[in-house]
Design a protein around this motif. Structure first.
Motif, PDB file in Angstrom:
ATOM      1  N   ASN A   1     -14.972  80.940  10.452  1.00  0.00           N
ATOM      2  CA  ASN A   1     -13.741  81.127  11.606  1.00  0.00           C
ATOM      3  C   ASN A   1     -12.305  81.091  10.924  1.00  0.00           C
ATOM      4  O   ASN A   1     -11.384  80.959  11.996  1.00  0.00           O
ATOM      5  CB  ASN A   1     -14.190  80.008  12.531  1.00  0.00           C
ATOM      6  CG  ASN A   1     -15.505  80.003  13.183  1.00  0.00           C
ATOM      7  OD1 ASN A   1     -15.695  81.126  13.407  1.00  0.00           O
ATOM      8  ND2 ASN A   1     -15.964  78.901  13.163  1.00  0.00           N
ATOM      9  N   LYS A   2     -12.004  80.946   9.916  1.00  0.00           N
ATOM     10  CA  LYS A   2     -10.713  81.028   9.329  1.00  0.00           C
ATOM     11  C   LYS A   2     -10.140  82.427   9.676  1.00  0.00           C
ATOM     12  O   LYS A   2     -10.948  83.405   9.359  1.00  0.00           O
ATOM     13  CB  LYS A   2     -10.715  80.831   7.928  1.00  0.00           C
ATOM     14  CG  LYS A   2     -10.822  79.340   7.578  1.00  0.00           C
ATOM     15  CD  LYS A   2     -10.631  78.507   6.058  1.00  0.00           C
ATOM     16  CE  LYS A   2     -11.393  79.423   5.258  1.00  0.00           C
ATOM     17  NZ  LYS A   2     -11.282  78.781   3.684  1.00  0.00           N
ATOM     18  N   SER A   3      -8.940  82.490   9.876  1.00  0.00           N
ATOM     19  CA  SER A   3      -8.132  83.712   9.966  1.00  0.00           C
ATOM     20  C   SER A   3      -8.229  84.633   8.638  1.00  0.00           C
ATOM     21  O   SER A   3      -8.051  83.799   7.534  1.00  0.00           O
ATOM     22  CB  SER A   3      -6.878  83.825  10.636  1.00  0.00           C
ATOM     23  OG  SER A   3      -5.955  82.646   9.716  1.00  0.00           O
ATOM     24  N   LEU A   4      -7.993  85.668   8.759  1.00  0.00           N
ATOM     25  CA  LEU A   4      -7.760  86.679   7.422  1.00  0.00           C
ATOM     26  C   LEU A   4      -6.382  87.407   7.569  1.00  0.00           C
ATOM     27  O   LEU A   4      -5.898  87.821   8.264  1.00  0.00           O
ATOM     28  CB  LEU A   4      -8.966  87.914   7.399  1.00  0.00           C
ATOM     29  CG  LEU A   4      -8.810  88.748   6.256  1.00  0.00           C
ATOM     30  CD1 LEU A   4      -9.061  88.155   4.907  1.00  0.00           C
ATOM     31  CD2 LEU A   4      -9.792  89.959   6.750  1.00  0.00           C
ATOM     32  N   LEU A   5      -5.777  86.996   6.138  1.00  0.00           N
ATOM     33  CA  LEU A   5      -4.579  87.688   5.953  1.00  0.00           C
ATOM     34  C   LEU A   5      -4.715  88.659   4.692  1.00  0.00           C
ATOM     35  O   LEU A   5      -5.071  88.509   3.751  1.00  0.00           O
ATOM     36  CB  LEU A   5      -3.546  86.761   5.524  1.00  0.00           C
ATOM     37  CG  LEU A   5      -2.026  87.330   5.243  1.00  0.00           C
ATOM     38  CD1 LEU A   5      -1.370  87.726   6.441  1.00  0.00           C
ATOM     39  CD2 LEU A   5      -1.113  86.235   4.511  1.00  0.00           C
TER      40      LEU A   5
ATOM     41  N   SER B   1      -9.483  82.297  -1.140  1.00  0.00           N
ATOM     42  CA  SER B   1      -9.724  81.521   0.236  1.00  0.00           C
ATOM     43  C   SER B   1      -9.069  79.991   0.021  1.00  0.00           C
ATOM     44  O   SER B   1      -9.126  79.494  -0.980  1.00  0.00           O
ATOM     45  CB  SER B   1     -10.905  81.327   0.897  1.00  0.00           C
ATOM     46  OG  SER B   1     -10.926  80.691   2.125  1.00  0.00           O
TER      47      SER B   1
ATOM     48  N   ARG C   1      -6.918  79.354   5.212  1.00  0.00           N
ATOM     49  CA  ARG C   1      -6.912  80.925   5.563  1.00  0.00           C
ATOM     50  C   ARG C   1      -7.633  81.559   4.630  1.00  0.00           C
ATOM     51  O   ARG C   1      -7.921  81.150   3.563  1.00  0.00           O
ATOM     52  CB  ARG C   1      -5.532  81.437   5.669  1.00  0.00           C
ATOM     53  CG  ARG C   1      -5.214  82.706   6.395  1.00  0.00           C
ATOM     54  CD  ARG C   1      -3.679  82.856   6.447  1.00  0.00           C
ATOM     55  NE  ARG C   1      -3.566  83.424   7.936  1.00  0.00           N
ATOM     56  CZ  ARG C   1      -2.368  83.207   8.419  1.00  0.00           C
ATOM     57  NH1 ARG C   1      -1.270  83.446   7.962  1.00  0.00           N
ATOM     58  NH2 ARG C   1      -2.338  84.098   9.667  1.00  0.00           N
ATOM     59  N   LYS C   2      -8.219  83.026   4.990  1.00  0.00           N
ATOM     60  CA  LYS C   2      -8.958  83.671   3.961  1.00  0.00           C
ATOM     61  C   LYS C   2      -7.668  84.953   3.509  1.00  0.00           C
ATOM     62  O   LYS C   2      -7.076  85.006   4.536  1.00  0.00           O
ATOM     63  CB  LYS C   2     -10.051  84.311   4.229  1.00  0.00           C
ATOM     64  CG  LYS C   2     -11.139  83.238   4.794  1.00  0.00           C
ATOM     65  CD  LYS C   2     -12.454  84.143   5.179  1.00  0.00           C
ATOM     66  CE  LYS C   2     -12.196  84.469   6.468  1.00  0.00           C
ATOM     67  NZ  LYS C   2     -13.612  84.804   7.303  1.00  0.00           N
TER      68      LYS C   2
ATOM     69  N   ASP D   1      -0.630  93.102   6.123  1.00  0.00           N
ATOM     70  CA  ASP D   1       0.048  92.650   7.207  1.00  0.00           C
ATOM     71  C   ASP D   1       1.448  92.042   6.495  1.00  0.00           C
ATOM     72  O   ASP D   1       2.419  91.883   7.116  1.00  0.00           O
ATOM     73  CB  ASP D   1      -0.624  91.340   7.938  1.00  0.00           C
ATOM     74  CG  ASP D   1      -2.108  91.763   8.203  1.00  0.00           C
ATOM     75  OD1 ASP D   1      -2.195  92.662   9.265  1.00  0.00           O
ATOM     76  OD2 ASP D   1      -3.261  91.008   7.830  1.00  0.00           O
TER      77      ASP D   1
ATOM     78  N   ASP E   1       2.816  84.158  11.025  1.00  0.00           N
ATOM     79  CA  ASP E   1       1.839  84.579  12.234  1.00  0.00           C
ATOM     80  C   ASP E   1       2.071  86.234  12.254  1.00  0.00           C
ATOM     81  O   ASP E   1       3.139  86.619  12.480  1.00  0.00           O
ATOM     82  CB  ASP E   1       2.701  84.162  13.471  1.00  0.00           C
ATOM     83  CG  ASP E   1       2.064  84.647  14.778  1.00  0.00           C
ATOM     84  OD1 ASP E   1       1.049  85.204  14.680  1.00  0.00           O
ATOM     85  OD2 ASP E   1       2.485  84.381  15.690  1.00  0.00           O
TER      86      ASP E   1
ATOM     87  N   THR F   1      -0.309  87.879  14.121  1.00  0.00           N
ATOM     88  CA  THR F   1      -0.936  88.423  15.087  1.00  0.00           C
ATOM     89  C   THR F   1      -0.262  89.326  15.746  1.00  0.00           C
ATOM     90  O   THR F   1       0.986  89.524  16.113  1.00  0.00           O
ATOM     91  CB  THR F   1      -1.128  87.548  16.418  1.00  0.00           C
ATOM     92  OG1 THR F   1       0.048  86.595  16.537  1.00  0.00           O
ATOM     93  CG2 THR F   1      -2.010  86.266  15.926  1.00  0.00           C
TER      94      THR F   1
ATOM     95  N   GLN G   1      -5.733  92.741  20.466  1.00  0.00           N
ATOM     96  CA  GLN G   1      -6.711  92.274  21.408  1.00  0.00           C
ATOM     97  C   GLN G   1      -6.298  92.501  22.815  1.00  0.00           C
ATOM     98  O   GLN G   1      -6.771  92.597  23.848  1.00  0.00           O
ATOM     99  CB  GLN G   1      -7.310  90.931  21.162  1.00  0.00           C
ATOM    100  CG  GLN G   1      -8.061  90.652  19.905  1.00  0.00           C
ATOM    101  CD  GLN G   1      -8.627  89.640  19.712  1.00  0.00           C
ATOM    102  OE1 GLN G   1      -8.844  88.653  20.588  1.00  0.00           O
ATOM    103  NE2 GLN G   1      -9.126  89.198  18.490  1.00  0.00           N
TER     104      GLN G   1
END
Length: 635
Positions: A21-25, A100, A104-105, A129, A232, A234, A238
């Motif tokens: 469930n960790k976010s990926l950068l 990881s 975060r990943k 990103d 951040d 994002t 979505q």
């Protein structure tokens, strides 16, 4: 009673859930040669305790073999996997690494610093990103730093970290860091970055990478790792309007028909009204199907199959969008192009582009200018060479659904493919549709080609005579036309020299001008064939790509390639215009057969070998072919 094994299983499950469930950068490292990009990534992996013991032992051994001073580890060896890179101490390919932390990943792309590998850097930047730009504290902001910054900006990266590396070699002086930070911010102020963080580091010593350094007490910003864990990125995908490029029509049996792809942006639920572009047909989502079963909703980044309430026609290459806010549809655009091939980009030459879900023929109709990436100055240009960046107008064979690259990477980005070799030669980003693309429509006419041809009692054709200068193209074409006129046929001859006195008098003899010369002649030939004529063209037309382009303008069977095959020595011996003599003396540049190539046809309809044969015999072969194939059979 709870068993220890159950507790261990619960711990493992909780651990896996946490990491899942960790976010990926996604980030990349870039900059000039030997700025320490690979060393930085190696340090990140090492200090994050993400190296297995056997890998660490091998790394220490390799470091000793490579001559690393003392007991220090050469962290770059963790990333520089190619033998050529290890031998030269540089990065050539794009190396991807996954790691990881608790927060975060990460997927990191280590990209090359040499200018000739700028195309590799663009590949790494296309999905990132964040960009970490390494700057050697001893050298400051260099041309390649600027080049990579500009490419990062073009490819939609909005978060920049300027890692001023090798601070240990300048005694960690604050004024050195401040000067570099100020120089970079001044250069990049117009590149559109959302945020720029400048960090003083030493990849070799570990300063300000995982933890703060006592040797830079004047720096109170975050460490590199802290910033990567908290930045951040994002992008609102979505919350944006729904977009699904259709990559596959899923039809395993007669009872199921779904449309598969990865959602580019937005959210979709069963019952949602949708529109299919470019056709404009509408329906509703019936079900969202995945391998694990149906979903109540799906969001950007998920691969799904949609089934619809209605049996509407949808194909690979279409885009399913929300009805309320559809994207645009067009076939002509302004786009930024990064050229990645040794052979230059030639406006007028046909290429292919591959979008998120479609491959389609294009022509670069105009190279408006190229950009000096060091100064951002706009420069006039007729071609783009390796690693150059230009602003172009492009024309597609068919309309596509799109959004500007700055709004949607999936629907605004493309790669350019050479049609003959199938190799990737460029990358592009759509800026906007050209207004004329939506304002100009094909006007239907009541009198068509068939009616005009019937009136002339013949089948339209374009006889395309190609060969070296002095091969006899014009002589043979002239004899063929005289014979056709004697039969009462309606013809027109387009000769290379004659056309350059009028229609193409503004063109020279560079490769780019040769391509445009043939494109124009092809368009004129197409119009004349539409008039029902038998057209005879005599042009060197040295490139296969352009001859193929003209062939594809015509209807099937309408283009007849006639290769007038005369050896260079014989053409030079004839030298009726004295051109070969001038070329030998260096008075003519870009002369076909000398310093400009001639690409021999691979599958021409007629191959006329002229050695030992008269022009009359060759003309007779052409007339016999026309008779045999039925072009002269109408009465």
């Amino acid at each position: 009673m709870t068993h220890q094994s159950d507790l261990i299983a619960d711990d493992i499950e909780a651990y896996l859930d946490l990491h899942e469930n960790k976010s990926l950068l996604r980030f990349l490292t870039c900059g000039s040669v030997d700025d320490g990009k690979s060393t930085l990534i190696g340090r990140l992996l090492y200090d994050s305790k993400l190296i297995f013991e056997d890998h660490l032992a091998a790394l220490e051994s390799d470091s000793r073999k490579m001559g690393t001073q003392g007991e220090k580890i050469d962290f770059a060896l963790l990333v520089d996997g190619l033998a050529a890179e290890r031998e030269q101490g540089i990065t050539i390919d794009v190396a991807y690494r996954f790691f990881s932390t608790d927060k975060r990943k990460f997927i990191v792309a280590d990209t090359p610093g040499h200018e000739q590998y700028t195309r590799n850097m663009a590949t790494g930047a296309s999905s990132a990103d964040v960009a970490i730009l390494l700057v050697d504290a001893r050298k400051g902001v260099l041309a390649q730093t600027k080049r990579h910054s500009f490419i990062a900006s073009l490819l939609g990266i909005r978060h920049i970290v300027v890692a001023v590396n090798k601070m240990d070699l300048v005694d960690y002086r604050e004024e050195v860091f401040d000067t570099i930070a100020a120089d970079y911010r001044a250069f990049s102020k117009d590149l559109g970055f959302s945020d720029i963080l400048c960090v003083p580091i030493s990849a070799l010593e570990g300063d300000n990478i995982i933890s703060g350094s006592d040797r830079t007490p004047w720096y109170d910003g975050p460490t590199l790792m802290h910033h990567l864990e908290t930045v951040d990125v994002t992008d609102g995908r979505q919350a944006a309007p729904f977009r699904l490029p259709v990559q596959w029509v899923n039809r395993p049996n007669l009872d199921f028909r779904g449309f598969s792809g990865t959602i580019a942006q937005g959210t979709v639920k069963p019952g949602a009204p949708i529109k299919v572009l470019p056709s404009g047909k509408t329906s509703r989502v019936k079900d969202i199907v995945t391998y694990d079963g149906s979903l109540d909703s799906a969001v950007a980044g998920e691969a799904v199959t949609l089934t619809l309430d209605d049996e509407i026609d949808i194909s690979r290459g279409d885009v399913i969008v929300t009805v309320e806010t559809p994207c645009e549809v067009a076939d002509q655009f302004e786009a930024k192009v990064i050229w990645m091939a040794e052979d230059p980009m030639l406006p007028g030459r046909p290429y292919l582009i591959k979008t998120a879900n479609k491959t389609i023929p294009i022509i670069v109709t105009d190279l408006k200018y190229k950009v000096n990436v060091n100064t951002l100055e706009r420069l006039p240009a007729k071609t783009l060479d390796l690693n150059e960046i230009g602003i172009c107008n492009i024309s597609l064979e068919n309309q596509i659904a799109f959004e500007p690259y700055g709004d949607n990477r999936d629907l605004g980005g493309f790669i350019v493919i050479d049609r003959l070799t199938n190799t990737t030669v460029g990358a592009g980003m759509i800026d906007f549709a050209l207004r004329r693309a939506s304002n100009i429509h094909w006007q239907a006419m009541d009198v068509d080609k068939t009616a005009r041809a019937e009136l002339k009692h013949q089948t339209p054709a374009v006889l395309w005579f190609t060969g070296l200068s002095g091969s006899g193209k014009s002589t043979i074409a002239n004899l063929v036309e005289k014979a056709l006129i004697a039969q009462g046929r309606h013809t027109y001859a387009l000769d290379g020299d004659n056309v350059r006195h009028g229609l193409n008098k503004d063109l020279g003899f560079t490769d780019a001008d040769r391509v445009e010369n043939i494109r124009r002649v092809g368009e004129v030939s197409k119009l004349m064939a539409d008039a029902g004529l038998i057209v005879l063209t005599s042009f060197i037309s040295p490139f296969r790509a352009e001859r193929r382009m003209v062939r594809e303008m015509m209807e099937d069977g309408e283009f007849i390639e006639v290769f007038v095959d005369t050896p260079l020595e014989e053409c030079e011996r004839r030298d009726t215009k004295g051109l070969y003599k001038k070329a030998r003396a260096g008075l003519i540049k870009n002369f076909t057969g000398f310093d400009s190539p001639y690409e021999i046809p691979k599958q021409s309809e007629l191959h006329l070998k002229t050695q030992g044969r008269s022009a009359e015999d060759c003309a007779a072969d052409v007339l016999a072919y026309l008779e045999r194939q039925g072009y002269l059979s109408r009465s």
